[in-house]
Design an enzyme around this catalytic site. Structure first.
Site, PDB file in Angstrom:
ATOM      1  N   GLY A  18       0.816  -1.210   0.000  1.00 35.32           N
ATOM      2  CA  GLY A  18       0.000   0.000   0.000  1.00 35.32           C
ATOM      3  C   GLY A  18       0.853   1.264   0.000  1.00 35.32           C
ATOM      4  O   GLY A  18       2.088   1.202   0.014  1.00 35.32           O
ATOM      5  N   ASN A  40      -3.162  -8.412   0.401  1.00 36.33           N
ATOM      6  CA  ASN A  40      -4.058  -9.151  -0.502  1.00 36.33           C
ATOM      7  C   ASN A  40      -4.309  -8.365  -1.792  1.00 36.33           C
ATOM      8  O   ASN A  40      -5.025  -8.831  -2.677  1.00 36.33           O
ATOM      9  CB  ASN A  40      -5.384  -9.506   0.183  1.00 36.33           C
ATOM     10  CG  ASN A  40      -6.200  -8.275   0.551  1.00 36.33           C
ATOM     11  OD1 ASN A  40      -5.771  -7.144   0.311  1.00 36.33           O
ATOM     12  ND2 ASN A  40      -7.357  -8.485   1.133  1.00 36.33           N
ATOM     13  N   THR A  43      -6.494  -3.084  -2.340  1.00 37.02           N
ATOM     14  CA  THR A  43      -6.239  -1.665  -2.643  1.00 37.02           C
ATOM     15  C   THR A  43      -4.743  -1.389  -2.821  1.00 37.02           C
ATOM     16  O   THR A  43      -4.379  -0.337  -3.336  1.00 37.02           O
ATOM     17  CB  THR A  43      -6.814  -0.713  -1.565  1.00 37.02           C
ATOM     18  OG1 THR A  43      -6.218  -1.010  -0.310  1.00 37.02           O
ATOM     19  CG2 THR A  43      -8.325  -0.846  -1.471  1.00 37.02           C
ATOM     20  N   VAL A  65      -4.754 -10.944   5.562  1.00 33.49           N
ATOM     21  CA  VAL A  65      -4.418 -11.167   6.976  1.00 33.49           C
ATOM     22  C   VAL A  65      -5.656 -11.307   7.854  1.00 33.49           C
ATOM     23  O   VAL A  65      -5.542 -11.534   9.058  1.00 33.49           O
ATOM     24  CB  VAL A  65      -3.461 -10.084   7.533  1.00 33.49           C
ATOM     25  CG1 VAL A  65      -2.131 -10.122   6.793  1.00 33.49           C
ATOM     26  CG2 VAL A  65      -4.084  -8.696   7.498  1.00 33.49           C
ATOM     27  N   SER A  83      -5.422  -2.266   5.427  1.00 28.67           N
ATOM     28  CA  SER A  83      -6.827  -1.835   5.477  1.00 28.67           C
ATOM     29  C   SER A  83      -7.112  -0.942   4.272  1.00 28.67           C
ATOM     30  O   SER A  83      -6.269  -0.122   3.905  1.00 28.67           O
ATOM     31  CB  SER A  83      -7.135  -1.023   6.732  1.00 28.67           C
ATOM     32  OG  SER A  83      -8.504  -0.609   6.716  1.00 28.67           O
ATOM     33  N   LYS A 113       2.442 -12.085  19.364  1.00 27.66           N
ATOM     34  CA  LYS A 113       2.532 -12.787  20.655  1.00 27.66           C
ATOM     35  C   LYS A 113       3.323 -14.092  20.502  1.00 27.66           C
ATOM     36  O   LYS A 113       4.238 -14.379  21.275  1.00 27.66           O
ATOM     37  CB  LYS A 113       1.118 -13.060  21.174  1.00 27.66           C
ATOM     38  CG  LYS A 113       1.043 -13.901  22.426  1.00 27.66           C
ATOM     39  CD  LYS A 113      -0.403 -13.915  22.924  1.00 27.66           C
ATOM     40  CE  LYS A 113      -0.639 -15.021  23.934  1.00 27.66           C
ATOM     41  NZ  LYS A 113      -1.128 -16.262  23.304  1.00 27.66           N
ATOM     42  N   ALA A 122      -1.498   0.560  12.917  1.00 26.45           N
ATOM     43  CA  ALA A 122      -1.822   1.784  12.184  1.00 26.45           C
ATOM     44  C   ALA A 122      -3.279   2.122  12.486  1.00 26.45           C
ATOM     45  O   ALA A 122      -4.196   1.515  11.944  1.00 26.45           O
ATOM     46  CB  ALA A 122      -1.622   1.576  10.693  1.00 26.45           C
ATOM     47  N   TYR A 153     -15.033   1.686   8.896  1.00 23.68           N
ATOM     48  CA  TYR A 153     -13.598   1.958   9.093  1.00 23.68           C
ATOM     49  C   TYR A 153     -13.349   2.432  10.522  1.00 23.68           C
ATOM     50  O   TYR A 153     -12.502   1.907  11.231  1.00 23.68           O
ATOM     51  CB  TYR A 153     -13.166   3.017   8.087  1.00 23.68           C
ATOM     52  CG  TYR A 153     -11.697   3.362   8.104  1.00 23.68           C
ATOM     53  CD1 TYR A 153     -10.733   2.413   7.762  1.00 23.68           C
ATOM     54  CD2 TYR A 153     -11.266   4.649   8.412  1.00 23.68           C
ATOM     55  CE1 TYR A 153      -9.386   2.738   7.734  1.00 23.68           C
ATOM     56  CE2 TYR A 153      -9.926   4.988   8.380  1.00 23.68           C
ATOM     57  CZ  TYR A 153      -8.982   4.024   8.040  1.00 23.68           C
ATOM     58  OH  TYR A 153      -7.655   4.352   8.015  1.00 23.68           O
TER      59      TYR A 153
END
Ligand code: UDP
Length: 318
Positions: A18, A40, A43, A65, A83, A113, A122, A153
């Site tokens: 992105g 993916n 965008t 993800v 996103s 973790k 973000a 969003y």
């Protein structure tokens, strides 16, 4: 497979193809990290990372993800940047937007973790919604419409912040949260609907500049290199509460349109269109926390940043 065979950190960037993810990747590589980019590509664009082809410190995996992430590599840092992030993108992909903020954040926190990695989320100034406090400080809880078109969003990111703090408090994951304000620069998509590429594209094509509403709403635009520097500093800090990163230089959208007219020298006129639902009336970061905790503030002035962005778009305008 990247393993901790030497001191170079191994870093996962989701949304790695992105606008921000690719600039962050470049910065991390220049700081000596090895980087695994996940995207993916709904965008994101491989054009943003094609200069990394053949770089032995970089690998790219096409992956959503929001599904379970399997990585055999050691991991020191996870930056969760995946996103859709422009209003028209999340209107076009409302459910993937909710999923990547919720399930994607859960998966990437789980990855951090399991790998004992530092995690950076973000997040966004959209957490403040249409703010009733101005400028926005991190202790303001916001004014968000959960069921409006932007809610997919805003609420996903608010959930992501809650999930991140829960992993920090309950699982003791080393987490950070950046609230990103309007950012611009090369590698934005010309047609992502955001005001910076929209006005520049229109000005370069001689088409009318489309102001939504009366143009009195304000935004504060940060050049991408400044933003990435703030994020890098936050990742290296030991601060766990959200930090605003953005440029406090506020202007109305009408002023912004006039600046684009004058800098490009276009003959494009201004055309007024209806204001989208829940469009925030004001937005300006209070960056006291970033200044104090990170010693960070933006350095690139508007004129310099916007000229570099115009030069990026000029050959791309069809
Ligand atoms: N905007 C506009 N014309 C456009 C695109 C956007 O007037 O062609 C306005 C939009 O309504 C908002 C501001 O510019 O008030 C910033 O919009 P953007 O989509 O860049 O991001 P936002 O800050 O709303 O998330």
């Amino acid at each position: 497979m990247f393993t901790r065979s030497d001191s170079r950190p191994i870093t996962v960037v989701t949304g790695g193809a992105g606008f921000l993810g690719s600039h962050l990747t470049d910065r991390l590589l220049s700081e000596g990290h090895r980087v695994i980019g996940l995207d993916n590509l709904i965008t994101g664009s491989v054009a943003n990372i094609e200069h990394l082809a053949g770089n032995e410190n970089y690998k790219f995996i096409r992956q959503d993800v929001s599904n379970y992430i399997f990585l055999p590599d050691d991991v020191d840092f996870v930056f969760h940047f995946a996103s859709p992030a422009s209003p028209i993108d999340y209107l076009e992909h409302p459910i993937p937007t909710l999923k990547v903020g919720a399930l994607g954040t859960h998966n990437t926190l789980g990855l951090a973790k399991a790998k004992k990695a530092t995690f950076l989320l973000a997040s966004t100034s959209e957490c403040y919604g249409d703010p009733l406090v101005h400028p926005q400080r991190e202790d303001y809880w916001g004014n968000v419409n959960p069921i409006g078109p932007r809610g997919v969003y805003d609420e996903a990111k608010r959930f992501a912040e809650a999930m991140t703090m829960a992993y920090h408090r309950y699982h003791h994951v080393d987490t950070k949260i950046v609230r990103i304000f309007n950012t611009y620069g090369p590698r934005m998509r010309l047609k992502d609907g955001r005001v910076v590429p929209a006005f520049i594209g229109q000005a370069l094509k001689g088409e009318p500049l489309t102001i939504f509403g009366d143009g009195s709403q304000t935004r504060s635009f940060c050049y991408v290199s400044d933003l990435i520097d703030g994020i890098f500093r936050l990742a290296m800090s030991d601060f766990h509460e959200p930090v605003n990163i953005g440029n406090p230089r506020e202007m109305t959208i009408k002023q912004f349109a006039e600046q684009i007219q004058s800098i490009t020298g276009t003959s494009s006129q201004i055309e007024y269109r209806p204001l989208p639902v829940d469009d925030p009336k004001v937005r300006q970061p209070d960056i006291t926390r970033a200044r104090t905790v990170l010693g960070w503030e933006p350095k690139v002035d508007f004129d310099t940043g916007i000229r570099q962005t115009i030069e990026y778009f000029r050959p791309r305008v069809g």
